[in-house]
Design an enzyme around this catalytic site. Structure first.
Site, PDB file in Angstrom:
ATOM      1  N   CYS A  32      -1.094   0.310  -0.054  1.00 56.27           N
ATOM      2  CA  CYS A  32      -1.836  -0.404  -1.092  1.00 56.27           C
ATOM      3  C   CYS A  32      -3.205  -0.865  -0.559  1.00 56.27           C
ATOM      4  O   CYS A  32      -4.059  -0.037  -0.262  1.00 56.27           O
ATOM      5  CB  CYS A  32      -0.992  -1.551  -1.628  1.00 56.27           C
ATOM      6  SG  CYS A  32      -1.541  -2.140  -3.256  1.00 56.27           S
TER       7      CYS A  32
ATOM      8  N   HIS B 283       4.641   0.763  -2.937  1.00 57.79           N
ATOM      9  CA  HIS B 283       5.430  -0.245  -2.231  1.00 57.79           C
ATOM     10  C   HIS B 283       6.911   0.102  -2.343  1.00 57.79           C
ATOM     11  O   HIS B 283       7.339   0.821  -3.236  1.00 57.79           O
ATOM     12  CB  HIS B 283       5.217  -1.632  -2.861  1.00 57.79           C
ATOM     13  CG  HIS B 283       3.864  -2.208  -2.642  1.00 57.79           C
ATOM     14  ND1 HIS B 283       3.451  -2.717  -1.443  1.00 57.79           N
ATOM     15  CD2 HIS B 283       2.822  -2.370  -3.503  1.00 57.79           C
ATOM     16  CE1 HIS B 283       2.220  -3.175  -1.556  1.00 57.79           C
ATOM     17  NE2 HIS B 283       1.816  -2.970  -2.794  1.00 57.79           N
TER      18      HIS B 283
END
Length: 480
Positions: free
Chosen positions: A330, A427
């Site tokens: 991310c 994630h």
């Protein structure tokens, strides 16, 4: 029986774990139970089934209840962006960003959302177990409070006050809390309990009696230290309880100043073939690191500056020259590129900063936030896995031609030409046992764990631990 609230004498006294254990204990008794936290402050968020985000602790508590995640479980989530400001997420969606000194003016508007979400949960379940935030003893914050006694009084929910004996001074914690609360707020407290006792609990009998005598509140028990607590997903990066190991694959995670969704690392910490180091500021990246992970961040450009201030950019270059690997997740993925642009000032002052230049990609921050659960396939191993996205910004560049994974027909992430630097927006990948096994096999490590099954086992053990040492029947009997 409808609702009960656990408040603490301070932050990090174990409220989240206590609520998770109570939720699982109530579920084991056949009750339909749901967790609720009116206001949470955390950059460790989870994507919900209704397309929003809530704090990671409420995600764990929902798991303890056997429920899908829902934004009503944490209607107000504060995500720190700077030392004095935070993004305000209301019922799963970004409402605004605000400075700490201006936040109290928002609270009257937020209380309506809090009560609305609570009412829906209360109507749908036999029992709602509520977690407070910080401490009710912070009476300077009492006006328009939505997190502790302000909520308890508005919703008429009885409160049990939890003290943490491990940090010392638990008698003063509880007696002092009573001393500073108003008469109205004290009337909401129905009892107390002691958390995290190490050793023989009977040694605290006199102290326990003193608290009951001074406060007039009944006690519901002394809970000994639960040694497997570290195996549950952590909401605070400082709570990642990686055991000390002398060998194995050395994975180093950079503890960025605005680190987010760091529970990505929990499954790795539990693998016996992995040595996980959470590297704090002022420490160089160890020369024996095999993999360096740049985790998520709530402020990519801010944490890029923080990373450089630690000298980690120089360390990363040396790590790669030694043949080491790097994985960015991310915000960490965004940092690995050539540039990070924020033309509209979404995460701070408008501008563009150079990235680390380890991936041939460029990132532009955009106003729309991507919040979704997804199913992906790891390009290198072919292993399928479940994950989720929770980010702003779009990344593109030549290295996207070598994706980290595919999501349906869509390429996801990027890999450097030499294959040793990877980045992804996904994630939760290490929670998937098949993916984790395939990823570790690429480094010659055999995975041994079954992560989600292990979390379920620990939650059951936590409920039994609490049943043994606390008056669970008495606690649940307080609910109204």
């Amino acid at each position: 029986m409808t609702a009960l609230m656990i408040q603490g004498t301070g932050s990090n006294v174990g409220k989240s774990m206590l609520v998770a254990g109570l939720c699982r204990a109530a579920r084991r008794r056949g009750l339909s139970v749901a967790p609720f936290k009116p206001q949470n402050m955390s950059n460790n968020a989870a994507v919900t089934a209704d397309g929003g985000e809530i704090g990671r602790a409420q995600a764990l508590q929902a798991l303890a209840c056997g429920l899908p995640l829902h934004t009503d479980m944490n209607p107000v989530l504060l995500k720190p962006e700077t030392d004095t400001g935070a993004q305000v997420v209301v019922q799963g969606k970004r409402m605004t960003s605000t400075r700490a000194r201006d936040y109290p003016h928002l609270k009257p508007r937020l209380m309506a959302a809090v009560q609305e979400s609570f009412a829906r949960l209360r109507a749908a379940h036999d029992l709602v177990i509520v977690e407070g935030a910080g401490s009710p003893a912070e009476v300077n914050l009492r006006r328009n409070d939505i997190a502790n006694m302000g909520f308890a009084c508005a919703a008429d929910v009885p409160v049990v006050l939890a003290g943490d004996i491990d940090r010392g001074g638990v008698i003063a914690q509880i007696v002092g809390t009573q001393a500073v609360l108003s008469e109205e707020d004290n009337a909401m407290i129905a009892g107390f309990l002691i958390n995290r006792f190490r050793g023989d609990p009977s040694l605290f009998d006199d102290g326990y009696a003193l608290i009951a005598d001074r406060t007039g509140w009944p006690g519901f028990g002394v809970l000994p230290w639960f040694p497997d607590a570290w195996k549950l997903p952590a909401e605070d990066a400082l709570d990642i309880g990686a055991p000390e190991r002398s060998g194995g694959l050395h994975v180093v995670c950079l503890a960025l100043s605005r680190i987010a969704n760091f529970d990505d690392l929990d499954p790795l910490a539990q693998e016996e073939g992995v040595r996980l180091t959470m590297l704090g500021p002022g420490r160089a990246i160890p020369g024996d690191a095999d993999v360096v992970i740049l985790p998520g961040s709530k402020s990519t450009r801010g944490d890029l500056a923080f990373l450089r201030a630690q000298g980690w950019d120089v360390d990363l270059a040396a790590h790669i020259r030694r043949g080491g690997h790097v994985l960015g997740i991310c915000g960490g993925y965004q940092m690995l590129g050539r540039s990070v642009a924020d033309p509209d000032g979404i995460e701070g002052a408008p501008g563009t900063d150079p990235g680390l230049g380890l991936l041939e990609i460029d990132t532009v921050m955009t106003g729309d936030k991507r919040l979704t659960e997804t199913r992906a396939v790891h390009a290198a191993s072919g292993a399928g896995f479940h994950g989720y996205e929770i980010h702003i910004g779009r990344s593109d560049g030549p290295d996207r031609a070598r994706p980290f994974a595919t999501v349906g027909p869509r390429p996801e992430g990027a890999v450097s030409a030499n294959g040793r630097v990877c980045g992804s927006y996904l994630h939760g990948m290490f929670r998937d046992d098949a993916f984790r096994a395939a990823w570790l096999a690429g480094f010659g490590v055999q995975a041994a764990g079954r992560y989600d099954a292990g979390v379920e086992t620990v939650l059951d053990a936590l409920a039994r631990h609490m049943e043994t040492h606390l008056d669970i029947g008495g606690l649940l009997g307080l609910a109204r």
